[in-house]
Design a protein around this motif. Structure first.
Motif, PDB file in Angstrom:
ATOM      1  N   GLY A 121       0.814  -1.214   0.000  1.00  0.00           N
ATOM      2  CA  GLY A 121       0.000   0.000   0.000  1.00  0.00           C
ATOM      3  C   GLY A 121       0.845   1.261   0.000  1.00  0.00           C
ATOM      4  N   ALA A 122       1.942   1.271   0.759  1.00  0.00           N
ATOM      5  CA  ALA A 122       2.821   2.443   0.772  1.00  0.00           C
ATOM      6  C   ALA A 122       3.471   2.653  -0.591  1.00  0.00           C
ATOM      7  CB  ALA A 122       3.888   2.278   1.853  1.00  0.00           C
ATOM      8  N   LEU A 123       3.851   1.565  -1.261  1.00  0.00           N
ATOM      9  CA  LEU A 123       4.427   1.700  -2.600  1.00  0.00           C
ATOM     10  C   LEU A 123       3.412   2.301  -3.574  1.00  0.00           C
ATOM     11  CD1 LEU A 123       6.339  -1.695  -2.781  1.00  0.00           C
ATOM     12  CD2 LEU A 123       7.375   0.571  -2.792  1.00  0.00           C
ATOM     13  N   VAL A 124       2.159   1.889  -3.448  1.00  0.00           N
ATOM     14  CA  VAL A 124       1.106   2.463  -4.300  1.00  0.00           C
ATOM     15  C   VAL A 124       0.971   3.962  -4.036  1.00  0.00           C
ATOM     16  CG1 VAL A 124      -1.374   2.478  -4.724  1.00  0.00           C
ATOM     17  CG2 VAL A 124      -0.157   0.306  -4.558  1.00  0.00           C
ATOM     18  N   ALA A 125       0.997   4.362  -2.750  1.00  0.00           N
ATOM     19  CA  ALA A 125       0.860   5.772  -2.409  1.00  0.00           C
ATOM     20  C   ALA A 125       2.035   6.591  -2.945  1.00  0.00           C
ATOM     21  CB  ALA A 125       0.752   5.929  -0.894  1.00  0.00           C
ATOM     22  N   LEU A 126       3.253   6.103  -2.782  1.00  0.00           N
ATOM     23  CA  LEU A 126       4.420   6.835  -3.274  1.00  0.00           C
ATOM     24  C   LEU A 126       4.391   6.938  -4.795  1.00  0.00           C
ATOM     25  CD1 LEU A 126       7.309   5.505  -1.009  1.00  0.00           C
ATOM     26  CD2 LEU A 126       5.858   7.488  -0.695  1.00  0.00           C
ATOM     27  N   ARG A 127       3.957   5.874  -5.438  1.00  0.00           N
ATOM     28  CA  ARG A 127       3.869   5.905  -6.903  1.00  0.00           C
ATOM     29  C   ARG A 127       2.818   6.922  -7.352  1.00  0.00           C
ATOM     30  NH1 ARG A 127       7.089   5.136 -11.030  1.00  0.00           N
ATOM     31  NH2 ARG A 127       6.015   4.410 -12.901  1.00  0.00           N
ATOM     32  N   PHE A 128       1.714   6.993  -6.640  1.00  0.00           N
ATOM     33  CA  PHE A 128       0.651   7.950  -6.964  1.00  0.00           C
ATOM     34  C   PHE A 128       1.163   9.387  -6.828  1.00  0.00           C
ATOM     35  CE2 PHE A 128      -2.826  10.622  -5.302  1.00  0.00           C
ATOM     36  CZ  PHE A 128      -3.668  10.617  -6.407  1.00  0.00           C
ATOM     37  N   GLY A 208       7.457   0.814 -13.076  1.00  0.00           N
ATOM     38  CA  GLY A 208       7.396   1.353 -11.720  1.00  0.00           C
ATOM     39  C   GLY A 208       6.325   0.715 -10.862  1.00  0.00           C
ATOM     40  N   ASP A 209       5.326   0.081 -11.488  1.00  0.00           N
ATOM     41  CA  ASP A 209       4.276  -0.573 -10.712  1.00  0.00           C
ATOM     42  C   ASP A 209       4.658  -1.982 -10.278  1.00  0.00           C
ATOM     43  OD1 ASP A 209       2.595   1.613 -10.966  1.00  0.00           O
ATOM     44  OD2 ASP A 209       1.779   0.915 -12.881  1.00  0.00           O
ATOM     45  N   ILE A 210       5.739  -2.536 -10.829  1.00  0.00           N
ATOM     46  CA  ILE A 210       6.088  -3.931 -10.521  1.00  0.00           C
ATOM     47  C   ILE A 210       6.489  -4.122  -9.062  1.00  0.00           C
ATOM     48  CG2 ILE A 210       7.678  -5.813 -11.094  1.00  0.00           C
ATOM     49  CD1 ILE A 210       7.663  -4.885 -13.947  1.00  0.00           C
ATOM     50  N   PRO A 211       7.298  -3.219  -8.429  1.00  0.00           N
ATOM     51  CA  PRO A 211       7.627  -3.437  -7.011  1.00  0.00           C
ATOM     52  C   PRO A 211       6.407  -3.559  -6.110  1.00  0.00           C
ATOM     53  CG  PRO A 211       9.101  -1.805  -7.949  1.00  0.00           C
ATOM     54  CD  PRO A 211       8.067  -2.088  -8.991  1.00  0.00           C
ATOM     55  N   ALA A 212       5.376  -2.730  -6.351  1.00  0.00           N
ATOM     56  CA  ALA A 212       4.157  -2.855  -5.551  1.00  0.00           C
ATOM     57  C   ALA A 212       3.467  -4.182  -5.806  1.00  0.00           C
ATOM     58  CB  ALA A 212       3.207  -1.691  -5.855  1.00  0.00           C
ATOM     59  N   ASP A 213       3.504  -4.663  -7.064  1.00  0.00           N
ATOM     60  CA  ASP A 213       2.910  -5.965  -7.373  1.00  0.00           C
ATOM     61  C   ASP A 213       3.652  -7.080  -6.644  1.00  0.00           C
ATOM     62  OD1 ASP A 213       1.135  -4.691  -9.024  1.00  0.00           O
ATOM     63  OD2 ASP A 213       2.312  -5.025 -10.842  1.00  0.00           O
ATOM     64  N   LEU A 214       4.981  -7.009  -6.615  1.00  0.00           N
ATOM     65  CA  LEU A 214       5.748  -8.041  -5.914  1.00  0.00           C
ATOM     66  C   LEU A 214       5.504  -7.990  -4.416  1.00  0.00           C
ATOM     67  CD1 LEU A 214       9.132  -7.841  -7.866  1.00  0.00           C
ATOM     68  CD2 LEU A 214       7.335  -9.547  -8.080  1.00  0.00           C
ATOM     69  N   ALA A 215       5.347  -6.782  -3.866  1.00  0.00           N
ATOM     70  CA  ALA A 215       5.030  -6.686  -2.442  1.00  0.00           C
ATOM     71  C   ALA A 215       3.669  -7.317  -2.142  1.00  0.00           C
ATOM     72  CB  ALA A 215       5.046  -5.217  -2.002  1.00  0.00           C
ATOM     73  N   ARG A 216       2.713  -7.135  -3.050  1.00  0.00           N
ATOM     74  CA  ARG A 216       1.414  -7.781  -2.860  1.00  0.00           C
ATOM     75  C   ARG A 216       1.525  -9.294  -2.954  1.00  0.00           C
ATOM     76  NH1 ARG A 216      -0.549  -3.244  -5.638  1.00  0.00           N
ATOM     77  NH2 ARG A 216      -0.422  -4.289  -7.651  1.00  0.00           N
ATOM     78  N   VAL A 217       2.427  -9.782  -3.827  1.00  0.00           N
ATOM     79  CA  VAL A 217       2.645 -11.229  -3.918  1.00  0.00           C
ATOM     80  C   VAL A 217       3.155 -11.768  -2.591  1.00  0.00           C
ATOM     81  CG1 VAL A 217       4.073 -13.015  -5.003  1.00  0.00           C
ATOM     82  CG2 VAL A 217       3.000 -11.268  -6.410  1.00  0.00           C
ATOM     83  N   ARG A 218       4.090 -11.052  -1.975  1.00  0.00           N
ATOM     84  CA  ARG A 218       4.604 -11.512  -0.681  1.00  0.00           C
ATOM     85  C   ARG A 218       3.502 -11.494   0.377  1.00  0.00           C
ATOM     86  NH1 ARG A 218      10.424 -10.075   1.879  1.00  0.00           N
ATOM     87  NH2 ARG A 218      10.243 -11.340   3.751  1.00  0.00           N
ATOM     88  N   THR A 219       2.685 -10.451   0.369  1.00  0.00           N
ATOM     89  CA  THR A 219       1.576 -10.389   1.326  1.00  0.00           C
ATOM     90  C   THR A 219       0.613 -11.549   1.111  1.00  0.00           C
ATOM     91  OG1 THR A 219       1.762  -7.972   1.417  1.00  0.00           O
ATOM     92  CG2 THR A 219      -0.295  -8.948   2.188  1.00  0.00           C
TER      93      THR A 219
END
Length: 497
Positions: A121-128, A208-219
């Protein structure tokens, strides 16, 4: 708000659907880390601090180090007018509680260090926020071409008619043959520099959206692991297929949606690793990008590979932990503990209506000598392998008396005796002699060898002045060997406090 028209069916069903959707959005507003971060009181400062210390290639830091770095940045932000009354520890703890940061124990065995990293979620916010600060043009030919090409390819691949798919492939081959022929004649012009740079920026925006996707995979992997553990604990112990599968080593995590996505992601990276590296090099050589864009493109593949490797290790570690849980025979004890905890919670809920929260309880627990700062600081034993056995415990030696003199000697072996060195320096100063490191050692030989010399240098850097020259110093090591060194000369002009 304006007026709207609709059918009778919409009037009967629409408000219910809209109300349900609004409640779902309200839940996101209150719980999703991205929204929580962006609507917090100090959102601007939080975004800058998180991006500075955990953004880009740096993905995690030890919790203590992160708090210290934020402490160093707070004075500058306060001078800029931001009201940040608390310390870095407060903000780090708050972000962990809100789900903005994820706290984990270091993966290395035997390391109890706690690290913090940005949540998905934080990665999504920073990307936004980054997109708001550096918006792309509203319409770009590169973006439209990518959409149209993707739409055309999807229509062709999804068409059930084999003749239509064949016609599409022949069309692509004809276009490719035409390009090849133009290249042979030398008529094919390269992509204009502006268009090439714009396409590179579009690719970086997509990546740039891939790191947030990978973080969601870990979650998702961790959530699936919790569900599998709950399923094991809720089983009654009788023979069932799920328990047998885990015992035999069936990887349910890899078979989950997140696991399958991770496996496909790694396979795609593996297949395109060498060609993608060559493509990155050619783009950097031919396309004009800013230093920040070039650095982001250069880090893209290594960052993705490291993240995929780490996620794969996490999935393997969770799988081994599940197998150990089943094979070690500890599952009945885990079930019993879960049952007792459930009974305690039920009793607490039943008593909550009659017992005030501040009611004194006639219960005391003896605390240990070591008080960890957090539960995460505790390090349980982890053999590291599903079939590994714990080593046999060595017999405890009998206690033996230790004299105070021996304890002092042990302390001197492990630490520099600064009090002794301070007394030596003050003795030379009181005599009215020129007090340098060399003269102090001449009057009082180094009782701890090189450690005494290091201690004197430390005192000199703190309390003496540099003369600009050098001096020879000598001392004897613990084996009696004479050592010599040339050091910058410092002079003590007054007593060392």
């Amino acid at each position: 708000m304006g007026t709207s028209t609709g059918t009778a069916a919409d009037a009967g069903q629409g408000p219910g659907r809209r109300g349900q959707a609004a409640r779902a959005v309200r839940a996101l507003l209150q719980e999703h880390p991205a929204w929580v971060l962006l609507r917090s009181r100090n959102a601007a400062a939080a975004v800058v601090l998180l991006e500075r210390h955990l953004g880009a290639a740096r993905r995690r830091l030890p919790v203590e180090q992160l708090a210290d770095r934020i402490d160093d940045d707070l004075p500058e932000l306060r001078r800029a007018g931001f009201e940040l009354p608390y310390s870095g520890w407060f903000y780090v703890s708050e972000w962990i509680d809100e789900g903005v940061l994820v706290r984990r124990r270091a993966a290395a065995q035997g390391d109890a260090t706690e690290t913090a990293e940005l949540s998905d979620g934080a990665l999504v916010a920073l990307r936004f926020v980054a997109r708001l600060r550096r918006p792309h043009p509203a319409v770009t030919p590169a973006r439209l071409a990518a959409v149209l090409d993707g739409l055309h390819g999807l229509a062709a691949d999804a068409d059930p008619d084999p003749e239509a798919r064949l016609a599409s492939l022949l069309e692509q081959r004809a276009a490719l043959d035409a390009r090849i022929e133009r290249a042979r004649r030398g008529d094919a012009d390269p992509l204009p520099p502006e268009a090439a740079a714009e396409r590179a920026r579009e690719l970086l925006a997509l990546a740039g959206d891939i790191p947030a996707d990978l973080a969601r995979v870990r979650t998702e992997l961790e959530r699936t692991d919790r569900e599998l553990r709950r399923r094991l604990l809720e089983s009654d112990g009788s023979r069932d297929a799920f328990l047998d599968d885990v015992y035999r080593g069936v990887d349910h995590l890899a078979e989950s949606e997140a696991g399958r996505g991770l496996v496909a992601f790694r396979e795609l990276l593996r297949q395109a690793e060498h060609t993608a590296q060559d493509d990155v090099g050619r783009v950097l050589d031919t396309v004009h990008l800013t230093p920040a864009e070039a650095s982001a493109l250069r880090r893209l593949l290594p960052t993705l590979q490291d993240a995929a490797d780490e996620l794969t290790d996490t999935m393997a570690m969770l799988r081994r932990a599940l197998q150990r849980m089943v094979r070690s025979g500890e599952l009945p004890a885990e079930r019993a503990l879960r049952r007792l905890l459930g009974e305690a919670q039920d009793a607490a809920l039943a008593a909550a209506a009659d017992v005030a929260p501040d009611t004194a309880m006639e219960l005391s627990l003896r605390l240990g000598a070591v008080a960890p700062r957090s539960v995460g600081g505790l390090l349980p034993y982890n053999p590291g392998g599903e079939d590994a056995e714990a080593p046999a415990a060595a017999p405890t030696p009998p206690p033996r008396p230790v004299s105070l003199t021996a304890l002092r000697a042990m302390a001197r072996d492990s630490e520099i005796d600064v009090d002794e060195l301070r007394g030596h320096v003050n003795d030379v100063v009181d005599r009215g002699q020129t007090a340098t490191v060399a003269s102090v050692l001449a009057a009082h030989p180094a009782s701890q060898g090189a450690a005494s010399v290091v201690g004197l240098l430390t005192l000199a850097e703190e309390h003496a002045t540099t003369t600009g020259g050098t001096e020879d110093v000598s001392w004897r090591s613990s084996r009696g060997v004479v050592r010599r060194a040339v050091l910058t000369q410092h002079q003590f002009e007054e007593r060392v406090p």
